[in-house]
Design a protein around this motif. Structure first.
Motif, PDB file in Angstrom:
ATOM      1  N   THR A   1       0.842  -1.197   0.000  1.00  0.00           N
ATOM      2  CA  THR A   1       0.000   0.000   0.000  1.00  0.00           C
ATOM      3  C   THR A   1       0.876   1.246   0.000  1.00  0.00           C
ATOM      4  N   LYS A   2       1.906   1.171   0.781  1.00  0.00           N
ATOM      5  CA  LYS A   2       2.842   2.292   0.797  1.00  0.00           C
ATOM      6  C   LYS A   2       3.489   2.443  -0.568  1.00  0.00           C
ATOM      7  N   ALA A   3       3.846   1.309  -1.167  1.00  0.00           N
ATOM      8  CA  ALA A   3       4.461   1.342  -2.494  1.00  0.00           C
ATOM      9  C   ALA A   3       3.497   1.958  -3.502  1.00  0.00           C
ATOM     10  N   LYS A   4       2.236   1.573  -3.350  1.00  0.00           N
ATOM     11  CA  LYS A   4       1.237   2.074  -4.283  1.00  0.00           C
ATOM     12  C   LYS A   4       1.185   3.598  -4.240  1.00  0.00           C
ATOM     13  N   GLN A   5       1.288   4.104  -3.056  1.00  0.00           N
ATOM     14  CA  GLN A   5       1.246   5.549  -2.882  1.00  0.00           C
ATOM     15  C   GLN A   5       2.434   6.206  -3.580  1.00  0.00           C
ATOM     16  N   LEU A   6       3.573   5.524  -3.555  1.00  0.00           N
ATOM     17  CA  LEU A   6       4.781   6.082  -4.169  1.00  0.00           C
ATOM     18  C   LEU A   6       4.739   5.949  -5.686  1.00  0.00           C
ATOM     19  N   ASN A   7       3.884   5.049  -6.146  1.00  0.00           N
ATOM     20  CA  ASN A   7       3.651   4.857  -7.575  1.00  0.00           C
ATOM     21  C   ASN A   7       4.940   4.663  -8.390  1.00  0.00           C
ATOM     22  N   PRO A   8       5.672   3.633  -8.129  1.00  0.00           N
ATOM     23  CA  PRO A   8       6.921   3.399  -8.867  1.00  0.00           C
ATOM     24  C   PRO A   8       6.636   2.776 -10.232  1.00  0.00           C
ATOM     25  N   ASP A   9       7.634   2.816 -11.110  1.00  0.00           N
ATOM     26  CA  ASP A   9       7.493   2.131 -12.395  1.00  0.00           C
ATOM     27  C   ASP A   9       7.652   0.631 -12.212  1.00  0.00           C
ATOM     28  N   VAL A  10       8.572   0.276 -11.305  1.00  0.00           N
ATOM     29  CA  VAL A  10       8.915  -1.133 -11.155  1.00  0.00           C
ATOM     30  C   VAL A  10       8.914  -1.511  -9.674  1.00  0.00           C
ATOM     31  N   ILE A  11       8.434  -2.717  -9.400  1.00  0.00           N
ATOM     32  CA  ILE A  11       8.641  -3.294  -8.075  1.00  0.00           C
ATOM     33  C   ILE A  11       9.730  -4.341  -8.242  1.00  0.00           C
ATOM     34  N   TYR A  12      10.837  -4.127  -7.553  1.00  0.00           N
ATOM     35  CA  TYR A  12      11.938  -5.084  -7.600  1.00  0.00           C
ATOM     36  C   TYR A  12      11.788  -6.004  -6.415  1.00  0.00           C
ATOM     37  N   PHE A  13      11.833  -7.298  -6.704  1.00  0.00           N
ATOM     38  CA  PHE A  13      11.701  -8.243  -5.602  1.00  0.00           C
ATOM     39  C   PHE A  13      12.973  -9.068  -5.466  1.00  0.00           C
TER      40      PHE A  13
ATOM     41  N   MET B   1      -0.761  11.846   5.834  1.00  0.00           N
ATOM     42  CA  MET B   1      -1.213  10.730   5.000  1.00  0.00           C
ATOM     43  C   MET B   1      -2.641  11.002   4.548  1.00  0.00           C
ATOM     44  N   ASP B   2      -2.926  10.670   3.295  1.00  0.00           N
ATOM     45  CA  ASP B   2      -4.281  10.995   2.858  1.00  0.00           C
ATOM     46  C   ASP B   2      -5.273   9.949   3.370  1.00  0.00           C
ATOM     47  N   VAL B   3      -6.525  10.360   3.378  1.00  0.00           N
ATOM     48  CA  VAL B   3      -7.549   9.544   4.030  1.00  0.00           C
ATOM     49  C   VAL B   3      -7.722   8.188   3.340  1.00  0.00           C
ATOM     50  N   GLY B   4      -7.666   8.250   2.015  1.00  0.00           N
ATOM     51  CA  GLY B   4      -7.843   7.016   1.270  1.00  0.00           C
ATOM     52  C   GLY B   4      -6.813   5.978   1.657  1.00  0.00           C
ATOM     53  N   LEU B   5      -5.593   6.442   1.747  1.00  0.00           N
ATOM     54  CA  LEU B   5      -4.501   5.547   2.090  1.00  0.00           C
ATOM     55  C   LEU B   5      -4.689   4.987   3.490  1.00  0.00           C
ATOM     56  N   LEU B   6      -5.068   5.883   4.367  1.00  0.00           N
ATOM     57  CA  LEU B   6      -5.305   5.465   5.742  1.00  0.00           C
ATOM     58  C   LEU B   6      -6.367   4.365   5.766  1.00  0.00           C
ATOM     59  N   GLY B   7      -7.450   4.640   5.000  1.00  0.00           N
ATOM     60  CA  GLY B   7      -8.519   3.654   4.908  1.00  0.00           C
ATOM     61  C   GLY B   7      -7.994   2.321   4.398  1.00  0.00           C
ATOM     62  N   GLN B   8      -7.112   2.403   3.430  1.00  0.00           N
ATOM     63  CA  GLN B   8      -6.544   1.196   2.862  1.00  0.00           C
ATOM     64  C   GLN B   8      -5.788   0.394   3.923  1.00  0.00           C
ATOM     65  N   PHE B   9      -4.983   1.119   4.679  1.00  0.00           N
ATOM     66  CA  PHE B   9      -4.236   0.446   5.744  1.00  0.00           C
ATOM     67  C   PHE B   9      -5.177  -0.192   6.739  1.00  0.00           C
ATOM     68  N   VAL B  10      -6.239   0.533   7.049  1.00  0.00           N
ATOM     69  CA  VAL B  10      -7.174   0.004   8.040  1.00  0.00           C
ATOM     70  C   VAL B  10      -7.817  -1.274   7.522  1.00  0.00           C
ATOM     71  N   VAL B  11      -8.267  -1.238   6.265  1.00  0.00           N
ATOM     72  CA  VAL B  11      -8.913  -2.435   5.725  1.00  0.00           C
ATOM     73  C   VAL B  11      -7.930  -3.592   5.654  1.00  0.00           C
ATOM     74  N   ASN B  12      -6.730  -3.333   5.152  1.00  0.00           N
ATOM     75  CA  ASN B  12      -5.721  -4.399   5.097  1.00  0.00           C
ATOM     76  C   ASN B  12      -5.454  -4.966   6.485  1.00  0.00           C
ATOM     77  N   GLY B  13      -5.273  -4.051   7.413  1.00  0.00           N
ATOM     78  CA  GLY B  13      -4.973  -4.477   8.775  1.00  0.00           C
ATOM     79  C   GLY B  13      -6.110  -5.307   9.333  1.00  0.00           C
ATOM     80  N   MET B  14      -7.337  -4.942   8.980  1.00  0.00           N
ATOM     81  CA  MET B  14      -8.474  -5.692   9.501  1.00  0.00           C
ATOM     82  C   MET B  14      -8.505  -7.110   8.935  1.00  0.00           C
ATOM     83  N   MET B  15      -8.210  -7.224   7.667  1.00  0.00           N
ATOM     84  CA  MET B  15      -8.159  -8.563   7.069  1.00  0.00           C
ATOM     85  C   MET B  15      -7.141  -9.427   7.808  1.00  0.00           C
ATOM     86  N   LEU B  16      -5.967  -8.836   7.964  1.00  0.00           N
ATOM     87  CA  LEU B  16      -4.894  -9.567   8.622  1.00  0.00           C
ATOM     88  C   LEU B  16      -5.313  -9.915  10.046  1.00  0.00           C
TER      89      LEU B  16
END
Ligand SMILES: Nc1ncnc2c1ncn2[C@@H]1O[C@H](COP(=O)(O)OP(=O)(O)OP(=O)(O)O)[C@@H](O)[C@H]1O
Ligand SMILES: Nc1ncnc2c1ncn2[C@@H]1O[C@H](COP(=O)(O)OP(=O)(O)OP(=O)(O)O)[C@@H](O)[C@H]1O
Ligand SMILES: [Mg+2]
Ligand SMILES: [Mg+2]
Lengths: 365, 238, 261, 306, 383
Positions: free
Chosen positions: A190-202, D1-16
């Motif tokens: 999710t954090k990565a998504k926010q950063l919006n990279p071209d590539v995810i290196y694994f 952090m924007d709200v959408g992202l926060l929401g995303q973390f919350v939903v992910n965290g809830m699943m986990l």
């Protein structure tokens, strides 16, 4: 007239998380021995002693001692896990056991010492990441997010890739180290998504790679997925499914097996031998390393010192992974790196793929 | 004896680890009566109760309820045959409330209404329990736990009630009250098999009694006979 | 009574609550040297609780406890024991896996050398200490049951309930306490056994100088026979105090506890 | 952090958190009924997932390709078979060790976990490699800025919640639950109340293992990837969650599960050190919490008396 | 024949049998032989128990403790001597010995005092890392072993507060969390070598390099592992003496009281906290010393050696042997360390088999192989 018996050994992880690769390697080494025993021209009858290192250094040192101390064992093909290899090389040196690594990619295994007993047929992660960084930069990608496991394998890849990538003008937006048994990557992604990279290196092995790739999809991340040699396995494609694996790139040392004269032969023989498990990415290296050692014994006889000497002099030796030439650290220098991309559920050499011709495009291109 | 035996123990032998604790004990517990079992510490009284309940299955011999053998049955089946027990040392469920403890006493009963009725009866006998209905049983005083245990036995509304030293740790007032309660239970038609140390009061309410020593029955008779029996008198009347 | 009326223990307004339950309610009490005090009262009236508060297992919510001139109100259990208070428990608390000797020695903690170095390096001295204490424990146990004294190294778990109670009392007595707290020691015993036990306890009292005892019992015969004084609790409050005869004839006590004939 | 992202973390965290909670519930149940820790729990979960996966393959092979029917089939077989496995474990490994030190049960079940794990690795076709678990739930998704919500996540969350609520009702509201709690405290007395002790233990283990299988299938549906080692860490975390929350009741397990998920998410994204330290962080917090509340966040009421 | 003579003969015979068995077990490699030997041993023990022989042997042993101790040490020396030139068997023997020490530490903690510790490998690991870091400095290496223990004890003190406050499963989680944390930390943080691990220089005592073979004569060269075996054996004997003295003193009694009933213990003046701290610290100390020598012997350590699963191996040794039982610990350590090694021949199936064997042992002996008996303060003395 019965031939003299000669013992050779194999060490790899046969249990635990990376056992698939270990068992594949073991089978391949076994195959080399079988084929040699079937050869009427062979001077000796070989017996393979295979050992499980569990991918744990202490166990690895134990079995290394066991093998090295057994004077009837002349040569060894050993180690997929770098940390284990690091712990064991001292012992081989101490006991003068000539050996070749078949899978561990940490540079220090060969370059961290001056032991003449230690050789490696596969390349190091340096070569791999050098090529990978250049190639990806050439494709026009600019930004990366790195996810790597915190084992020596993942951390090493992270280190070298970052180094080469910066040299090639790429930018790393973030890197995440994760334990090798992590299940959930949604937080990192999710954090990565926010950063919006071209590539995810694994940087890591199949199980983790599968999870990261699958979860990228869950979060709607459309970046290109770039892996390391650790995911170049059919298991990866099977794990993520055909759809998600499409367009994933990976880099592996050595020429593609089926491109080599002996490669076809290896694949056929492996199938014919009826092993229950696949040879996996490093099987060919195990086979090549074992063949090399058997060649040596045939040539100089069952003697550790002589075999060490023989291996030290190897230059341009034919093998199913290409020509093998050892440098003064025993490292195979002809470590051609092959680029792979998944196309229709198969790993295809980049140059042969529709991606290279432009018929298909990598993500974001 | 005129009345049929509700419960009969025939020549049982039982052991814990090695040595026999019961050596050929036979008893009859007539239906609708109070039968008591007296004896010194370690005579094997509790062991008989455990044998009847299947907790320490007898090595040999037979135990019958209404003519049906109980030997070899698992405890819960024995309980379904109509036996309930107020065990030695109370044995309340410490982490459960008083209500839950009582509810468990009536475990084999499914109808909520019936259970509620019985619980109200128990609360009538032991107002303290009603007061403390939500206290964890484990935190109650020794005597209060005894009340829970007795109440729990009543909740089962059994045919035969086995009672092992119910007055242990109860105040004198309560001991008296306790014997009254046992009498009342018996008046309702429940057969009672009572193990006690408190010889006077026991014989005062019992119809028939046995005396045990070292794993054997050494005397038996009506309450009257036993109180007059010289040896028993000497041994057990302080 | 041999000794003069020196005060050993004083409760002043001792109070303890559990949630809504007031287990001890402004309890005042005094105990003199060598006295045997009977603490009686209906079930749940706070007898055990007073032991628990005194020995530091529970904290008091109010009031104070004075023992041999010291205020021990909020002392931890260890310190109270060091000061000379030993007890038995209403539900026997022996270590069933350990031998009789071990269990008794647990009670003797303050008289044994607990130093790490002593125990590990001075084996000879330790050996002597072990043997001395063994002898003493045997003597004490012999008073209660000579047969038991021969089984010092048997696990307690293999013994009868009544023997376990005896051992528990020995465990409390071995350290020569000034105050012994007995919580229903005769529970589950026949009259005869109860009487023997009481004789044994009285015999021990003669041996230990200035030993005071608080006895919680529901067995009135025993209370009558051995106590110098009785205190009756009800709902955590003292409702009566005096010699057993007087207490027993008190109307309130009759009603709440004894149940008139 | 924007709200959408926060929401995303919350939903992910809830699943986990939901998955951790489901595993933790199993631990609470086993602990509740026999005061034992069954360390093979995570591996039973894994076997359940593989059973579900095989069911899916089997159904596909015989031509059933309606996702809903497949899902039902997967759930029924997986939960059913694990319930049986749970009961078998209880019968042959846990009950015989009833009178041994409790840690021995832990060791035996731990070894059993190894047996299960190794058996799948060795004997399931290509068992050492990860498998692609099918997405059997509708995958429509709604996006709002950086927030993406997928319908399968919602369904799984609701499903998990229902299972937990159901288990809780079962324990606290029914006769079976009463029996389970009684058996936990005193075997012999429970028997004297007419409770079929053995049956209750087997049922509880079946129940806990069934819940684990559910969690496993949920795991597979959510991550679309399963492998023979997936139960190991999940087991340890589930156990820790159950303890941190407090073993006394199911709410403890839920709280612990979500807390753990929260800590990991927080450690990975929001704290000022490298994300690799997130487990160090999570476990350090766990130690601190236990030091602060020695019997878990929802402390058991003490029932011990002197 | 007098009783005491008979006892002595029994003990010497037993020690000889044990030595012979150990040598055979360590030496053979064939799968069939290994199973045959295991089945034979199991049959012998079970049969002996049925016929009451085991019990009478146990009595003979109890009557002559001193002789028994010496006989067993002699048996160990015989085994070690037998393998004097073979590196690998000596490495395994030394490993077993060091595991015994670490497990003695755990025994003090939860066998005696009831303080569970699921982070044994972490404290063992602290010792290893101490040796790795100090190995290249001028600190005398014998001191390094001691320091390994001391630092392990100090690291352990971080956990003292939660350990003191918790009991049972709650305490288990504290240590589990610590074990996981420890390993992850080593892996993530590169100062101590990171995931790649660290090389450790070998033991060196007064200029004597432990990592060189000992040449006695032209055709007798004793394996360098012999150095470690001898040192480890000395450490085991010391540990054993310490454990015995603790057990047979008031300290052992205090430990037991704390484990069995904290409330009663407190009411008789036993300082629960003090004894828990002593047990926890001492246990970690022992694990640390074992770790330090282990690292020097192995020459290389990495975080993956100190995972949760390794801690569980230590715990399983303690349980398998029987909680608090010293001889049991030795037996179980031998079994747990050697068995997987012996099963190498069946390669990828070995953990499956190993786990099944462990389950079977525990089902048949729920209290452990050699359950701890009652405390005998002075051997042979019964008042
Ligand atoms: N669990 C047990 N294991 C071994 N022996 C036992 C066990 N329970 C009781 N015993 C022994 O069996 C004998 C009879 O015990 P039992 O409890 O039946 O006596 P009791 O007559 O009920 O005595 P009490 O008046 O003390 O209740 C005693 O000698 C006792 O030591
Ligand atoms: N830990 C506790 N938690 C809650 N309530 C308690 C606790 N301990 C005692 N109580 C309550 O305090 C009251 C006094 O209990 P206590 O044990 O002192 O009674 P007692 O006089 O010893 O009675 P008995 O003669 O029955 O043993 C009781 O009502 C009991 O339920
Ligand atoms: Mg009894
Ligand atoms: Mg009381």
């Amino acid at each position: 007239d019965a031939k003299d018996k000669v013992k050779v050994a194999f060490i790899g992880p046969l249990t635990g998380g990376v056992s698939a690769i270990g068992v594949g390697g073991r089978n391949s080494a076994e195959l080399a021995v079988q084929l040699r025993n079937a050869d009427p021209d062979a001077k000796y009858e070989y017996e393979l002693v295979a050992m499980d290192s569990e991918c744990k250094p202490n166990v690895g040192v134990q079995v290394a001692t066991k093998v090295a101390a057994d004077r009837s064992i002349i040569g060894l093909v050993g180690h997929y896990c770098s940390a284990v290899a690091m712990g064991a090389v001292d012992i081989y040196h101490k006991f003068n056991l000539p050996m070749s690594v078949w899978g561990a990619v940490l540079p220090d295994v060969t370059y961290g010492n001056d032991y003449k007993e230690i050789h490696r047929v596969n390349g190091t992660m340096i070569n791999q990441n050098d090529v990978a960084a250049k190639f990806m930069a050439e494709q026009g990608y600019k930004t990366w997010v790195i996810i790597h496991d915190t084992t020596d394998y993942g951390k090493g890849h992270n280190k070298y890739f970052s180094e080469y990538l910066t040299q090639n003008g790429g930018e790393i937006l973030a890197d995440f180290g994760v334990p090798a048994d992590q299940q959930d990557f949604t937080a990192e992604l999710t954090k990565a998504k926010q950063l919006n990279p071209d590539v995810i290196y694994f940087g890591g092995l199949v199980p983790l790679g599968v999870r990261v790739r699958s979860q990228m999809e869950k979060l709607g991340i459309s970046a290109q997925f770039q892996g390391v040699s650790g995911i170049k396995s059919d298991a990866f494609i099977e794990g993520v499914g055909t759809e998600l694996s499409e367009g994933v790139v990976s880099f592996l040392e050595g020429a593609p097996v089926d491109k080599l004269p002996g490669g076809q032969y290896f694949t056929e023989k492996y199938k014919a031998a009826g092993f229950a498990e696949d040879e996996e990415a490093y099987g060919p290296f195990a086979f090549a390393a074992m063949s090399l050692i058997l060649d040596g014994i045939e040539e100089v006889g069952p003697n550790r010192k002589k075999l060490t000497k023989y291996l030290g002099d190897i230059q341009g030796h034919d093998s199913i992974v290409g020509k093998i030439s050892f440098d003064d650290h025993g490292q195979n220098t002809v470590a051609a790196i092959t680029k792979y991309v998944v196309q229709d559920g198969k790993w295809v050499v980049w140059e042969d793929s529709e991606y290279a011709t432009g018929a298909r495009k990598l993500a974001g291109k | 004896m005129a009345t049929a035996s509700a419960l009969e123990v025939r020549d049982i032998y039982a052991a814990y680890d090695s040595a026999d604790v019961l050596e050929g004990v036979s008893l009859k517990v007539p239906a609708g009566k109070i039968t008591c079992l007296l004896g010194s510490n370690g005579a094997g009284k509790s062991t008989i109760i455990r044998a009847i309940l299947g907790l320490t299955p007898p090595r040999a011999g037979d135990i019958l309820i209404d003519g049906q053998s109980l030997v070899g049955l698992p405890t819960h089946k024995i309980i379904s045959a109509g036996i309930a027990c107020i065990p030695e040392g109370r044995k309340v469920f410490p982490k459960m409330t008083v209500v839950d403890n009582l509810r468990l006493g009536g475990y084999q009963e499914n109808t909520e209404a019936v259970l509620k009725d019985r619980m109200d009866q128990v609360f009538e006998i032991f107002p303290r329990l009603k007061e403390r209905r939500n206290q964890l049983a484990g935190t109650m005083s020794g005597g209060e736990q005894a009340m829970v245990s007795i109440g729990r036995g009543l909740m089962a509304a059994p045919k035969v009630l086995l009672i092992d030293e119910p007055s242990l740790g109860l105040s004198p007032l309560f001991v008296k009250e306790n014997f009254n309660i046992i009498k009342r239970i018996n008046d309702q038609g429940i057969t009672v098999f009572l193990v006690e140390q408190n010889v006077h009061q026991t014989l005062a309410i019992a119809h028939y009694g046995y005396v045990m020593s070292q794993g054997r029955v050494v005397a038996e008779g009506t309450a009257q006979e036993l109180s007059e029996n010289k040896e028993v008198h000497e041994a057990y009347f302080g | 009574m041999a000794q003069q009326q020196e005060t050993v223990l004083t409760f002043r307004g001792l109070t303890r609550r559990f949630g809504g339950v007031i287990a001890l309610n402004k309890f005042d009490m005094e105990l003199t040297n060598g006295q045997i005090l009977g603490l009686i009262g209906p079930n749940g009236s706070g007898k055990t609780t007073s032991f628990n508060v005194l020995t530091g297992i529970y904290e008091a919510n109010g009031g104070s406890i004075e023992f041999l001139g010291q205020d021990i109100t909020s002392w931890p259990a260890q310190k109270v024991y060091e000061a000379g208070v030993a007890r038995t428990f209403q539900r026997s608390r022996l270590c069933l896996e350990l031998s009789i000797f071990d269990n008794i020695m647990i009670g003797n903690h303050k008289r044994l050398n607990q130093g790490l170095l002593f125990n590990i390096f001075q084996r000879k001295a330790l050996k002597e200490q072990i043997q001395e204490n063994h002898e003493e424990a045997r003597k004490l146990l012999k008073i209660f049951d000579p047969a038991l004294a021969e089984k010092m190294f048997d696990p307690v778990g293999s013994l009868r309930m009544i023997d376990r109670r005896r051992i528990e009392i020995c465990r409390a007595l071995i350290s020569h306490p000034r105050l012994l707290l007995l919580d229903e020691p005769s529970a589950g015993m026949t009259h005869e056994e109860t009487r023997e036990l009481m004789d044994d306890i009285l015999e021990v009292r003669e041996m230990i100088d200035g030993l005071s005892i608080i006895l919680v019992e529901h067995e009135m015969g025993m209370i009558e026979r051995v106590t110098d004084k009785c205190i009756v609790l009800n709902f955590g409050q003292k409702i009566c105090e005096g010699a057993y005869r007087d207490v027993a004839s008190d109307k309130l006590v009759q009603e709440a506890y004894l149940g008139g004939e | 952090m924007d709200v959408g992202l926060l929401g995303q973390f919350v939903v992910n965290g809830m699943m986990l958190g939901m998955m951790y909670a489901l595993v933790a519930v199993g631990f609470t149940l086993f602990f509740g009924v026999l005061d034992v820790i069954k360390f093979s729990h995570g591996d039973v979960l894994m076997v359940g997932t593989f059973a579900g996966f095989s069911t899916y393959l089997g159904m596909t092979a015989i031509g059933i390709d309606n996702a809903f029917i497949q899902l039902i089939g997967v759930l029924v077989i997986s939960i059913g078979s694990m319930a049986i496995l749970g009961a078998v474990i209880a019968r042959y490994l846990v009950l015989p060790l009833k009178s041994a030190p409790p840690l021995n049960t832990l060791l035996v079940t731990l070894m059993l976990g190894t047996v299960l794990r190794e058996a799948i690795r060795l004997f399931y076709p290509d068992g050492s490699n990860p498998k692609h678990f099918p997405a059997l739930l509708p995958t429509d998704s709604w996006s709002l800025g950086s927030f993406t919500l997928r319908s399968d996540s919602v369904i799984l969350l609701v499903g998990g919640l229902l299972v937990i609520v159901g288990v809780n009702m079962l324990i606290n509201r029914t006769r079976l639950g009463l029996a389970i709690r009684a058996v936990a405290q005193d075997e012999e007395t429970a028997k004297c109340m007419g409770i079929n002790f053995k049956m209750i233990v087997l049922l509880t283990f079946a129940l806990g293992s069934g819940v684990a299988a559910f969690a496993g299938v949920m795991n597979g549906l959510y991550y679309n990837e399963i492998n023979f080692g997936m139960g190991l860490l999940l087991g340890v975390i589930g156990f820790s969650a159950a303890i941190v929350g407090g073993l006394g009741n199911i709410y403890g397990a839920i709280l612990g599960g979500f807390l753990f998920a929260g800590l990991q998410t927080l450690g990975a994204v929001a704290l000022p050190f490298a994300s690799a330290y997130k487990d160090v962080f999570a476990f350090a917090v766990v130690i601190a919490i236990i030091a602060w509340r020695p019997t878990g966040l929802i402390a058991e009421k003490t029932s011990e008396r002197v | 024949m007098t009783q005491s003579l008979k006892d002595k003969l029994v003990i010497i015979l037993l020690a000889a049998v044990i030595a012979a068995f150990s040598i055979t077990f360590i030496a053979i490699e064939e799968q069939v032989e290994i199973f045959a030997l295991l089945v034979f041993a199991a049959a012998l023990v079970l049969g002996g128990a049925k016929l009451g022989i085991t019990a009478s042997i146990a009595q003979s042993l109890a009557r002559n403790e001193r002789l028994m101790n010496f006989a067993f040490i002699a048996a160990t020396i015989a085994v070690v001597f037998w393998f004097r030139e073979d590196h690998f068997p000596l490495l395994m023997i030394a490993t077993v010995l060091l595991y015994v020490i670490a497990c003695c530490g755990l025994n003090i903690q939860f066998g005696f005092t009831g303080v569970v510790n699921f982070a044994g490998a972490a404290f063992f690991g602290v010792g290893c890392y101490t040796a790795a870091v100090l190995g290249d400095t001028s600190v005398p290496l014998l001191l390094v072993i001691l320091l390994g223990g001391i630092i392990a004890a100090i690291v352990g003190s971080v956990l003292i507060i939660p350990v003191l406050r918790t009991r049972g499963h709650y305490a288990a989680v504290v240590t589990i969390a610590f074990g996981l944390l420890f390993r992850t930390f080593l892996e993530v943080n590169d100062t101590l070598g990171g995931p790649q691990g660290l090389g450790v220089s070998g033991m060196n005592l007064f200029g004597w390099d432990f990592n060189n073979n000992i040449e006695i004569s032209e055709n007798l060269e004793i394996s360098f592992y012999m150095n470690y075996v001898v040192l480890a054996l000395i450490m085991v004997v010391l540990t054993f003496v310490l454990m015995r003295r603790i057990e047979r003193s008031w300290i052992g009694l205090n430990f037991d009281a704390v484990r069995l009933d904290e409330t009663a213990a407190a009411c008789f003046g036993i300082n629960i906290k003090r004894w828990k701290i002593v047990a926890f610290t001492l246990g970690n100390f022992l694990a640390g010393t074992a770790g330090a020598l282990y690292a020097m012997m192995l020459g290389f350590i990495a975080p993956s050696n100190f995972a949760f699963s390794d801690s569980l191996i230590l715990v399983s040794i303690v349980l398998l042997g029987g909680m608090g039982s010293l001889w049991g610990t030795i037996l179980a350590a031998g079994l747990v360390v050697l068995l997987p090694e012996k099963l190498q021949v069946i390669q990828e199936y070995r953990f499956l088999i190993y786990a099944v064997v462990m389950i079977l042992i525990l089902l048949f002996r729920p209290q452990g192989i050699l359950p701890r008996g009652l405390r005998a303060y002075i051997p042979g003395w019964r008042g």
